[in-house]
Design a protein around this motif. Structure first.
Motif, PDB file in Angstrom:
ATOM      1  N   ARG A  43       0.839  -1.204   0.000  1.00 17.14           N
ATOM      2  CA  ARG A  43       0.000   0.000   0.000  1.00 17.14           C
ATOM      3  C   ARG A  43       0.878   1.260   0.000  1.00 17.14           C
ATOM      4  O   ARG A  43       0.594   2.233  -0.707  1.00 17.14           O
ATOM      5  CB  ARG A  43      -0.924   0.004   1.215  1.00 17.14           C
ATOM      6  CG  ARG A  43      -2.092  -0.955   1.094  1.00 17.14           C
ATOM      7  CD  ARG A  43      -2.937  -1.009   2.364  1.00 17.14           C
ATOM      8  NE  ARG A  43      -4.197  -1.709   2.139  1.00 17.14           N
ATOM      9  CZ  ARG A  43      -5.109  -1.931   3.079  1.00 17.14           C
ATOM     10  NH1 ARG A  43      -4.891  -1.505   4.324  1.00 17.14           N
ATOM     11  NH2 ARG A  43      -6.224  -2.566   2.788  1.00 17.14           N
ATOM     12  N   LEU A  44       1.945   1.230   0.776  1.00 17.05           N
ATOM     13  CA  LEU A  44       2.870   2.365   0.823  1.00 17.05           C
ATOM     14  C   LEU A  44       3.487   2.598  -0.550  1.00 17.05           C
ATOM     15  O   LEU A  44       3.563   3.730  -1.043  1.00 17.05           O
ATOM     16  CB  LEU A  44       3.955   2.088   1.857  1.00 17.05           C
ATOM     17  CG  LEU A  44       4.748   3.263   2.425  1.00 17.05           C
ATOM     18  CD1 LEU A  44       3.834   4.266   3.123  1.00 17.05           C
ATOM     19  CD2 LEU A  44       5.803   2.750   3.394  1.00 17.05           C
ATOM     20  N   TYR A  45       3.922   1.526  -1.201  1.00 19.92           N
ATOM     21  CA  TYR A  45       4.564   1.639  -2.511  1.00 19.92           C
ATOM     22  C   TYR A  45       3.583   2.063  -3.605  1.00 19.92           C
ATOM     23  O   TYR A  45       3.998   2.596  -4.634  1.00 19.92           O
ATOM     24  CB  TYR A  45       5.204   0.306  -2.901  1.00 19.92           C
ATOM     25  CG  TYR A  45       6.374  -0.105  -2.035  1.00 19.92           C
ATOM     26  CD1 TYR A  45       7.050   0.817  -1.236  1.00 19.92           C
ATOM     27  CD2 TYR A  45       6.804  -1.434  -2.004  1.00 19.92           C
ATOM     28  CE1 TYR A  45       8.109   0.436  -0.432  1.00 19.92           C
ATOM     29  CE2 TYR A  45       7.875  -1.819  -1.207  1.00 19.92           C
ATOM     30  CZ  TYR A  45       8.519  -0.876  -0.428  1.00 19.92           C
ATOM     31  OH  TYR A  45       9.569  -1.266   0.353  1.00 19.92           O
ATOM     32  N   CYS A  46       2.290   1.812  -3.370  1.00 18.04           N
ATOM     33  CA  CYS A  46       1.279   2.236  -4.351  1.00 18.04           C
ATOM     34  C   CYS A  46       0.768   3.646  -4.082  1.00 18.04           C
ATOM     35  O   CYS A  46      -0.127   4.137  -4.775  1.00 18.04           O
ATOM     36  CB  CYS A  46       0.106   1.251  -4.362  1.00 18.04           C
ATOM     37  SG  CYS A  46       0.491  -0.336  -5.145  1.00 18.04           S
ATOM     38  N   GLY A  47       1.319   4.310  -3.058  1.00 23.36           N
ATOM     39  CA  GLY A  47       0.947   5.686  -2.775  1.00 23.36           C
ATOM     40  C   GLY A  47      -0.188   5.837  -1.788  1.00 23.36           C
ATOM     41  O   GLY A  47      -0.728   6.939  -1.626  1.00 23.36           O
ATOM     42  N   ASP A  48      -0.561   4.758  -1.100  1.00 23.67           N
ATOM     43  CA  ASP A  48      -1.663   4.795  -0.139  1.00 23.67           C
ATOM     44  C   ASP A  48      -1.090   4.725   1.271  1.00 23.67           C
ATOM     45  O   ASP A  48      -1.128   3.690   1.934  1.00 23.67           O
ATOM     46  CB  ASP A  48      -2.618   3.635  -0.406  1.00 23.67           C
ATOM     47  CG  ASP A  48      -3.796   3.589   0.567  1.00 23.67           C
ATOM     48  OD1 ASP A  48      -4.012   4.591   1.281  1.00 23.67           O
ATOM     49  OD2 ASP A  48      -4.477   2.543   0.608  1.00 23.67           O
ATOM     50  N   ALA A  49      -0.540   5.831   1.765  1.00 21.56           N
ATOM     51  CA  ALA A  49       0.101   5.836   3.079  1.00 21.56           C
ATOM     52  C   ALA A  49      -0.908   5.638   4.206  1.00 21.56           C
ATOM     53  O   ALA A  49      -0.593   5.012   5.224  1.00 21.56           O
ATOM     54  CB  ALA A  49       0.871   7.135   3.284  1.00 21.56           C
ATOM     55  N   SER A  50      -2.118   6.167   4.056  1.00 20.46           N
ATOM     56  CA  SER A  50      -3.116   5.970   5.110  1.00 20.46           C
ATOM     57  C   SER A  50      -3.545   4.507   5.178  1.00 20.46           C
ATOM     58  O   SER A  50      -3.763   3.961   6.270  1.00 20.46           O
ATOM     59  CB  SER A  50      -4.328   6.881   4.884  1.00 20.46           C
ATOM     60  OG  SER A  50      -4.956   6.577   3.643  1.00 20.46           O
ATOM     61  N   GLY A  51      -3.681   3.842   4.027  1.00 18.01           N
ATOM     62  CA  GLY A  51      -3.982   2.416   4.022  1.00 18.01           C
ATOM     63  C   GLY A  51      -2.852   1.608   4.626  1.00 18.01           C
ATOM     64  O   GLY A  51      -3.075   0.630   5.348  1.00 18.01           O
ATOM     65  N   ALA A  52      -1.614   2.025   4.335  1.00 13.86           N
ATOM     66  CA  ALA A  52      -0.451   1.357   4.922  1.00 13.86           C
ATOM     67  C   ALA A  52      -0.464   1.499   6.437  1.00 13.86           C
ATOM     68  O   ALA A  52      -0.165   0.545   7.167  1.00 13.86           O
ATOM     69  CB  ALA A  52       0.830   1.956   4.337  1.00 13.86           C
ATOM     70  N   GLU A  53      -0.815   2.679   6.908  1.00 12.40           N
ATOM     71  CA  GLU A  53      -0.909   2.898   8.357  1.00 12.40           C
ATOM     72  C   GLU A  53      -1.887   1.913   8.984  1.00 12.40           C
ATOM     73  O   GLU A  53      -1.593   1.313  10.033  1.00 12.40           O
ATOM     74  CB  GLU A  53      -1.348   4.327   8.645  1.00 12.40           C
ATOM     75  CG  GLU A  53      -1.552   4.602  10.118  1.00 12.40           C
ATOM     76  CD  GLU A  53      -2.286   5.919  10.399  1.00 12.40           C
ATOM     77  OE1 GLU A  53      -2.709   6.111  11.553  1.00 12.40           O
ATOM     78  OE2 GLU A  53      -2.433   6.732   9.467  1.00 12.40           O
ATOM     79  N   ALA A  54      -3.050   1.735   8.344  1.00 15.84           N
ATOM     80  CA  ALA A  54      -4.057   0.821   8.891  1.00 15.84           C
ATOM     81  C   ALA A  54      -3.516  -0.602   8.970  1.00 15.84           C
ATOM     82  O   ALA A  54      -3.737  -1.311   9.967  1.00 15.84           O
ATOM     83  CB  ALA A  54      -5.307   0.865   8.017  1.00 15.84           C
ATOM     84  N   SER A  55      -2.789  -1.032   7.951  1.00 15.29           N
ATOM     85  CA  SER A  55      -2.219  -2.386   7.959  1.00 15.29           C
ATOM     86  C   SER A  55      -1.185  -2.538   9.058  1.00 15.29           C
ATOM     87  O   SER A  55      -1.169  -3.534   9.788  1.00 15.29           O
ATOM     88  CB  SER A  55      -1.582  -2.690   6.592  1.00 15.29           C
ATOM     89  OG  SER A  55      -2.548  -2.658   5.562  1.00 15.29           O
ATOM     90  N   PHE A  56      -0.288  -1.553   9.178  1.00 15.51           N
ATOM     91  CA  PHE A  56       0.762  -1.644  10.190  1.00 15.51           C
ATOM     92  C   PHE A  56       0.179  -1.560  11.611  1.00 15.51           C
ATOM     93  O   PHE A  56       0.682  -2.208  12.527  1.00 15.51           O
ATOM     94  CB  PHE A  56       1.807  -0.546   9.976  1.00 15.51           C
ATOM     95  CG  PHE A  56       2.624  -0.720   8.723  1.00 15.51           C
ATOM     96  CD1 PHE A  56       3.137  -1.959   8.374  1.00 15.51           C
ATOM     97  CD2 PHE A  56       2.885   0.365   7.891  1.00 15.51           C
ATOM     98  CE1 PHE A  56       3.898  -2.127   7.222  1.00 15.51           C
ATOM     99  CE2 PHE A  56       3.642   0.211   6.744  1.00 15.51           C
ATOM    100  CZ  PHE A  56       4.146  -1.040   6.400  1.00 15.51           C
ATOM    101  N   ARG A  57      -0.889  -0.787  11.784  1.00 10.06           N
ATOM    102  CA  ARG A  57      -1.513  -0.715  13.115  1.00 10.06           C
ATOM    103  C   ARG A  57      -2.166  -2.051  13.479  1.00 10.06           C
ATOM    104  O   ARG A  57      -2.114  -2.481  14.644  1.00 10.06           O
ATOM    105  CB  ARG A  57      -2.535   0.419  13.167  1.00 10.06           C
ATOM    106  CG  ARG A  57      -1.908   1.806  13.228  1.00 10.06           C
ATOM    107  CD  ARG A  57      -2.905   2.858  13.647  1.00 10.06           C
ATOM    108  NE  ARG A  57      -2.348   4.201  13.631  1.00 10.06           N
ATOM    109  CZ  ARG A  57      -1.579   4.721  14.596  1.00 10.06           C
ATOM    110  NH1 ARG A  57      -1.280   3.986  15.668  1.00 10.06           N
ATOM    111  NH2 ARG A  57      -1.133   5.953  14.498  1.00 10.06           N
ATOM    112  N   LYS A  58      -2.770  -2.705  12.500  1.00  8.47           N
ATOM    113  CA  LYS A  58      -3.369  -4.019  12.779  1.00  8.47           C
ATOM    114  C   LYS A  58      -2.272  -5.021  13.124  1.00  8.47           C
ATOM    115  O   LYS A  58      -2.423  -5.842  14.038  1.00  8.47           O
ATOM    116  CB  LYS A  58      -4.178  -4.502  11.576  1.00  8.47           C
ATOM    117  CG  LYS A  58      -4.963  -5.770  11.867  1.00  8.47           C
ATOM    118  CD  LYS A  58      -5.935  -6.104  10.751  1.00  8.47           C
ATOM    119  CE  LYS A  58      -6.745  -7.353  11.111  1.00  8.47           C
ATOM    120  NZ  LYS A  58      -7.699  -7.730  10.047  1.00  8.47           N
ATOM    121  N   ALA A  59      -1.151  -4.944  12.396  1.00  7.91           N
ATOM    122  CA  ALA A  59      -0.017  -5.818  12.709  1.00  7.91           C
ATOM    123  C   ALA A  59       0.524  -5.514  14.105  1.00  7.91           C
ATOM    124  O   ALA A  59       0.940  -6.417  14.839  1.00  7.91           O
ATOM    125  CB  ALA A  59       1.075  -5.636  11.659  1.00  7.91           C
TER     126      ALA A  59
END
Length: 381
Positions: A43-59
Motif C-alpha cells: 500500500r505504501l509503494y502504491c501511494g496509499d500511506a493511510s492504508g499502509a498505516e491501517a495495515s501496520f496498526r493491525k499488525a
C-alpha cells in the motif's frame, strides 16, 4: 503465491501486482502477521500511506513488540506529514532484533553513550552515518544547530566519498570516514534521529542555503563545462539509482524514456551524472544523442558537487545526486514514483526540505510516461 514470489515482484517494481497477491493472501489468512506487513508495504509503494498505516496498526495489535513493524508505521505516518507522531516509531529502525539485509545497525558503539536529548553542554558529540548517501546529505544540515545547544565538539562519521564534501558543513569540527575511537567522543547520535531530538516536526528548509559547497576542482570543472556549453544552458541528468537498492526498480526511469524526455531540450547541453554502472550500448546511445557521459571523471561526491555548481539545472530520480543538488541550492527537478520515500510526502510540486526543488510525480504506479511528458513540456516552457 509465496512470500518469495511477492518479494520478486517488489524487486521488479511491480507493486500493483504485488498488492493484488498480498490481498489474496490476506483473504485466506486475515490474521497473518507477515501478510499484514506486506500489505502495509505494498500500500505504501502504491501511494496509499493511510492504508499502509491501517495495515501496520493491525499488525501492531498482533505483535506490539515487533521493531520492524513499528519502524514501518513511523514511515507511513511521516509519509502523511505526521512527523511528531511518526518519529518515535521510526526510532525502532535500529533495534538489534531486526533481521534484514538492509537493517540499520550501530554495532560497536556503546549503548550507554547514545544521545537521547539530554544537555550537551561541554560534551563531544559524534554524528553517526546510517542508510544511504542521500540520507546523510539531507540530514547533515542539522549539525549547525548542535553548538548552539552547548556541544563542545561535533564530529561526523560518514560513508566513504563524503568526507571532503562535508568539510564545508557549518557546525562540524571534524569529518571522518573511519570509526572514531571511544575516547574521541562523549555521546553519539544516529544522523536520522536529529529531527526528533531537535524537535523538528515538519519538513524544514536549511538554516543556510546552500549548506554544502564543493572544495575540490571547482576551477577545473568551470573551465571544462564552459568549453562544452559554449554559452548554452546546461542540465545534469540522473535516471537510475544503485541496482543493489531494494527499491531501485520503482524509482529508476527506464533508459529509453530518459532519451525520450531529453529529445527536445531547447538548446540545453546535457551531461550525464549517472553513477550506476552502464552498458556500452547505453554509453554509445548517450553520445549519439548529444549527452556527455562523465562516468569515471567523477571521483567522489565532492567532484560531483563541483560539476553541479556549474550547471543551470539538475533532473534526477530519487538518488543521492538529487539531495546533493538540493543541498547546493541548484534548481532541481525530482522525478518520483507513485509511492515515494516518506520524506517527499504524497502530493505537491515542492518540498520545504529543498526550496529550489520541483517535483514531478507518477500519477499511478509505474506510469513514467506521464512524468516524462510533463518534464519534456517543462523543458520547453
Amino acid at each position: 503465491m509465496s512470500q518469495a514470489e511477492i518479494d520478486a515482484l517488489l524487486r521488479q517494481g511491480l507493486v500493483t501486482e504485488a498488492q493484488i497477491s498480498v490481498d489474496a493472501w490476506l483473504a485466506s489468512e486475515p490474521e497473518r502477521l507477515l501478510a499484514l506487513q506486506y500489505q502495509g508495504l505494498t500500500r505504501l509503494y502504491c501511494g496509499d500511506a493511510s492504508g499502509a498505516e491501517a495495515s501496520f496498526r493491525k499488525a501492531l495489535e498482533l505483535a506490539p513488540e515487533l521493531p520492524r513493524n513499528n519502524a514501518n508505521l513511523g514511515i507511513a505516518l511521516m509519509a502523511q506529514g505526521r512527523y511528531a507522531e511518526g518519529q518515535p516509531f521510526y526510532e525502532s529502525r535500529y533495534a538489534n532484533s531486526i533481521v534484514a539485509h538492509d537493517r540499520v545497525s550501530f554495532a560497536g558503539l556503546p549503548a550507554e553513550c547514545q544521545w537521547r536529548g539530554e544537555a550537551l553542554a561541554g560534551r563531544r558529540l559524534l554524528l553517526v552515518r546510517e542508510q544511504g548517501y542521500g540520507d546523510q546529505i539531507q540530514f547533515i544540515r542539522f549539525a549547525a544547530r548542535l553548538h548552539a545547544l552547548g556541544a563542545a565538539r561535533v564530529t561526523a562519521w560518514v560513508s566513504p566519498g563524503l568526507a571532503a564534501l562535508f568539510s564545508s558543513v557549518t557546525g562540524l569540527d571534524a569529518v571522518t570516514e573511519g570509526m572514531p575511537a571511544a575516547e574521541e567522543y562523549d555521546l553519539w547520535c544516529p544522523l536520522l534521529s536529529l529531527p526528533l531530538l531537535l524537535g523538528i516536526e515538519a519538513p524544514q528548509a536549511p538554516d543556510g542555503q546552500p549548506y554544502l559547497q564543493s572544495p575540490a576542482r571547482a576551477s577545473h570543472w568551470k573551465q571544462q563545462i564552459s568549453g562544452w556549453a559554449q554559452r548554452r544552458p546546461t542540465v545534469g541528468i540522473v535516471w537510475a539509482g544503485s541496482p543493489g537498492n531494494s527499491v531501485d526498480a520503482r524509482r529508476s526511469l527506464p533508459t529509453g524514456l530518459m532519451f525520450d524526455m531529453l529529445r527536445v531540450r531547447c538548446g540545453r547541453v546535457a551531461l550525464s551524472l549517472q553513477l550506476a554502472p552502464l552498458g556500452m550500448d547505453q554509453i554509445e546511445r548517450q553520445c549519439r544523442d548529444g549527452i556527455i557521459p562523465l562516468l569515471d571523471m567523477l571521483n567522489d561526491f565532492s567532484d560531483t558537487a563541483a560539476v553541479i555548481e556549474q550547471l543551470d539545472l539538475v533532473i534526477s530520480v530519487d538518488t543521492a545526486v538529487a539531495h546533493l543538488a538540493g543541498a547546493l541550492g541548484k534548481p532541481t527537478w525530482l522525478l518520483l514514483p507513485a509511492g515515494p520515500d516518506w520524506r517527499w510526502g504524497q502530493h505537491g510540486e515542492h518540498t520545504a526540505w529543498y526550496p529550489g526543488m520541483r517535483i514531478f510525480r507518477q500519477p499511478t504506479p509505474g506510469d513514467w510516461q506521464s512524468v516524462v511528458r510533463a518534464v519534456a513540456q517543462a523543458l520547453q516552457d
